[in-house]
Structure formats: structure tokens, C-alpha cells
Design a protein around this motif. Structure first.
Motif, short mmCIF file in Angstrom:
data_model
loop_
_atom_site.label_atom_id
_atom_site.label_comp_id
_atom_site.label_asym_id
_atom_site.label_seq_id
_atom_site.Cartn_x
_atom_site.Cartn_y
_atom_site.Cartn_z
N ASP A 132 -23.04 -54.45 -16.27
CA ASP A 132 -22.40 -52.97 -15.99
C ASP A 132 -21.43 -53.15 -14.43
O ASP A 132 -19.97 -53.22 -15.24
CB ASP A 132 -22.94 -51.57 -15.50
CG ASP A 132 -22.51 -50.83 -15.15
OD1 ASP A 132 -21.48 -50.18 -16.29
OD2 ASP A 132 -22.08 -50.15 -14.12
N THR A 133 -22.23 -53.80 -13.27
CA THR A 133 -20.95 -54.64 -12.41
C THR A 133 -20.10 -55.66 -13.12
O THR A 133 -18.55 -55.58 -12.30
CB THR A 133 -22.58 -55.17 -10.81
OG1 THR A 133 -23.16 -53.89 -11.26
CG2 THR A 133 -21.08 -55.28 -10.07
N ASN B 54 -17.03 -53.89 -14.67
CA ASN B 54 -16.28 -53.13 -13.90
C ASN B 54 -14.98 -53.98 -12.93
O ASN B 54 -14.24 -53.67 -13.05
CB ASN B 54 -16.93 -51.80 -13.60
CG ASN B 54 -17.49 -50.55 -14.41
OD1 ASN B 54 -16.67 -49.78 -14.11
ND2 ASN B 54 -18.70 -50.38 -14.63
N GLU C 30 -10.75 -54.37 -13.54
CA GLU C 30 -10.24 -53.90 -12.49
C GLU C 30 -8.82 -55.59 -12.56
O GLU C 30 -8.51 -55.13 -12.55
CB GLU C 30 -10.68 -53.66 -11.17
CG GLU C 30 -11.32 -52.26 -11.21
CD GLU C 30 -12.46 -51.74 -9.81
OE1 GLU C 30 -12.94 -52.96 -9.04
OE2 GLU C 30 -13.27 -51.04 -10.04
N CYS D 123 -14.18 -55.93 -22.33
CA CYS D 123 -13.47 -55.67 -21.66
C CYS D 123 -11.94 -55.03 -22.79
O CYS D 123 -10.95 -54.39 -22.54
CB CYS D 123 -12.54 -56.91 -21.32
SG CYS D 123 -14.04 -57.12 -19.57
N SER E 297 -23.07 -51.87 -9.55
CA SER E 297 -22.67 -50.57 -9.96
C SER E 297 -24.15 -50.01 -9.30
O SER E 297 -24.78 -49.95 -9.77
CB SER E 297 -22.05 -50.42 -10.98
OG SER E 297 -23.31 -51.23 -11.88
#
Ligand code: ADP
Ligand code: F6P
Length: 324
Positions: free
Chosen positions: A144-145, A148, A152, A184, A262
């Protein structure tokens, strides 16, 4: 009910993943709450063989839940695959009075965990990898981290790509697995997705697709390329030559493995760490903790290692259908 073990060893192994510290912290705090001693083993199986051990108290994991990396460090220790060496590893654990082990890592690390279990050390695995490629579980610590972080970064590349009307090939991690790349591609609205499970190495299709999207007036063309396909720089040169569209390659690399975990990774890793301790306290061994269909459960390690996982076909189809 009395604990079936007295002392737990905990190690992190294979590629690091954000949230590993939350899992270590959970093992330490849950064990102490049950009057079980915890020994931290540094640098995975390499540290086990080197007897790089440290007794851990609750305070030793203060202020770690939000930290990236692994406070115990990690390693790839190929010699542990040698049956004589892993046997020696089990003897070392017994010498130190360690009768339970928690191994935080991926499939490779679970093979080592299975070996320890077969040598009489009660052992539980916790799935941690940014690749999401552990078949028995819908969730792995770090995915999950990493997702993200990559999302970004790709948003930022997309901004400059649009400004210059360029094609951007963005390479994300995943040597054997395309989960990160596929998520992604959906999250960043990519025009193309290349993953080891699906790519047919037909660059002509990509080139034609770029020409089509250019003709429709699109101001960028984002290609998410998994590490397992690679070749992003040379692909960029060929695409630019064939399409006339300026093309740049960006390899996100190890930044995807770092950073503060996260909320999901902190919480799920905490539950999994606690569950591993609970299983050991009940006398269980050769199990791997999993999150499946919304529940935290556990599987036999051998059965877990035999399971197969590919990318979700429906997600892949949806992703492709958006790229027009
Ligand atoms: P991951 O756990 O992320 O899949 P690796 O495949 O690199 O990462 O495995 C991590 C470590 O697990 C290896 O470096 C080795 O120490 C141990 N390991 C892997 N396969 C085995 C095996 N068959 N038997 C014993 N230990 C293994
Ligand atoms: O398994 C996690 C992972 O980051 C993969 O996505 C990648 O292929 C591999 O590890 C990279 O390994 P290394 O840290 O040895 O470069």
C-alpha cells in the motif's frame, strides 16, 4: 491458557518493505503482554547464523511504527538454503533458548521458515513485500505504501510529460510480478501497461497506440513498465524514433521501498504481528499469517507456497479498456 513457548526470535528477510517495523513492534509488544521474551535477530538469516541477537523490550520499539525500512535490517542469505547450514541455524536458536520464531518477509523467507519448523523450531511467517506476490494473502506489508509512493511520483512525471507533450515510460518495481505496475496504471490513468504476466513484447502495438492517442489530441502518453520487462531507456529511444514524439524514461527504483508506512500498512502489520505471537503461544508452527476475503487467518506454509497467484484478470481488462 499457558503459553506453549517462552522465547520468540523475530527477523526480517528479503527485500525490505514499509510496515516491517510495525510488525516487529507488534511482535515485541504482544509477546511481552503474554510474558514471552523476545530476541531480535539482525540481518535476516545471515544475522541468525552470525548470532547477531538482541533482547528486545517494549521501549526498544518506541517511535518505530511510522519509520520506513526495518530496524532489525534485512539480508539475502543464499547459504541458508543449504540444509546443513539451516540445520546449524536451528541449533543456534535452540542454544539461545529460542523456541518460537517469527519470520517477516516473502516466499523465499517462508522457505527458510519452513526449514526451521521442520527442525523443531515453532515458526510463523508474516507476508511482507511491496510486490503483493504472495498467493495465500490478498494483502502484503508494504504494498500500500509503495503503491502510493509510486503513484505520487508518476503524477509528477505526468505533469511535465503533459507540459512538453511527451511520451513517458515509467518503470516501477516488480521483477516477477506486475501488481504494483497494474495498480499504478489504473491510479495514474496510464495509456499502456507492460507487466511480466501479460506482455507479448510487441512494440509495434505500443507504437501504433501512441500514434492513435496523438491523433486524438492527447497531450501525453504514459507507459507504466514493470521492472521485469525493463529496457525502458532503449524502448524510449525506439519509440521516439518510430513515432516522432519526444520520449523519456524514468526508473523509480528503490525509492518505492522506502518511506513512512501508510495507515493501512501500520495497522495490518500490527494485527499480523500480534497474530503471529498468538499462534506461537497456542503451540502452532509452520503457519503463515494472511488477510483473505476481509479476515486475518493463517495457512500451512507448505500449502501457502504451493498456491499460485497472477494479476487479477478483471482488473487487467478494466485497465486496458480505459487506455483509449
Ligand atoms: P523474499 O523473502 O522477499 O521472497 P528472497 O527470495 O530473496 O526474498 O529470500 C530471502 C531469504 O530467504 C534468502 O536470502 C534466504 O536466506 C532465505 N531462503 C530463500 N529460499 C530458501 C530455501 N529454499 N531454504 C532456506 N532458506 C531460503
Ligand atoms: O521484492 C521486492 C523488490 O523490490 C522487487 O520489486 C524487486 O524486483 C526486487 O525487490 C529488487 O531487489 P534488490 O533490492 O536486490 O534490488
Amino acid at each position: 491458557m499457558a503459553n506453549k513457548i517462552k522465547t520468540i526470535g523475530v527477523l526480517t528477510s528479503g527485500g525490505d518493505a514499509p510496515g516491517m517495523n510495525a510488525a516487529i513492534r507488534a511482535v515485541v509488544r504482544r509477546a511481552i503482554s503474554k510474558d514471552i521474551k523476545v530476541i531480535g535477530i539482525r540481518r535476516g538469516y545471515a544475522g541468525l547464523l552470525a548470532e547477531d541477537f538482541i533482547e528486545m523490550q517494549g521501549k526498544d520499539v518506541s517511535d518505530t511504527i511510522g519509520k520506513g525500512g526495518t530496524i532489525l535490517q534485512t539480508a539475502r542469505c543464499l547459504e541458508f538454503k543449504d540444509p546443513d547450514i539451516s540445520k546449524h541455524g536451528a541449533e543456534i536458536l535452540k542454544k539461545h533458548g529460542i523456541d518460537g520464531m517469527v519470520v517477516i518477509g516473502g516466499d523465499g523467507s517462508f522457505r527458510g521458515a519452513h526449514r526451521l519448523a521442520s527442525l523443531g523450531i515453532n515458526t510463523i511467517g508474516i507476508p511482507a513485500t511491496i510486490d503483493l506476490d504472495i498467493a495465500c494473502t490478498d494483502y502484503t506489508i508494504g504494498f500500500d505504501t509503495a503503491l502510493n509512493t509510486a503513484m505520487e511520483a508518476i503524477d509528477k512525471v505526468r505533469d511535465t510529460s503533459t507540459s512538453h507533450v511527451r511520451c513517458s515510460i515509467i518503470e516501477v518495481m516488480g521483477r516477477h510480478a506486475g501488481h504494483l505496475a497494474m495498480w499504478c496504471a489504473i491510479a495514474n490513468g496510464a495509456e499502456d501497461l507492460l507487466i511480466p504476466e501479460k506482455y507479448d513484447y510487441n512494440e509495434v502495438k505500443i507504437i501504433n497506440h501512441i500514434k492513435e492517442t496523438r491523433a486524438k489530441g492527447k497531450k501525453h502518453h504514459i507507459i507504466i513498465n514493470a521492472e521485469g520487462i525493463g529496457e525502458s531507456q532503449s524502448m524510449a529511444r525506439r519509440i521516439e524514433a518510430e513515432t516522432g514524439m519526444e520520449t523519456r524514461a524514468t526508473i523509480l527504483g528503490h525509492m518505492q521501498r522506502g518511506g513512512s508506512p501508510s495507515c493501512k500498512d501500520r495497522v495490518y502489520a500490527s494485527i499480523m504481528g500480534a497474530k503471529a505471537v498468538d499462534l506461537l503461544a497456542e503451540g502452532k508452527t509452520n503457519r503463515v499469517v494472511a488477510h483473505k476475503n476481509g479476515d486475518f487467518i493463517d495457512f500451512d506454509i507448505n500449502e501457502a507456497l504451493e498456491m499460485k497467484k497472477s494479476v487479477d484478470e478483471y482488473m487487467f481488462d478494466v485497465c486496458k479498456s480505459f487506455a483509449n
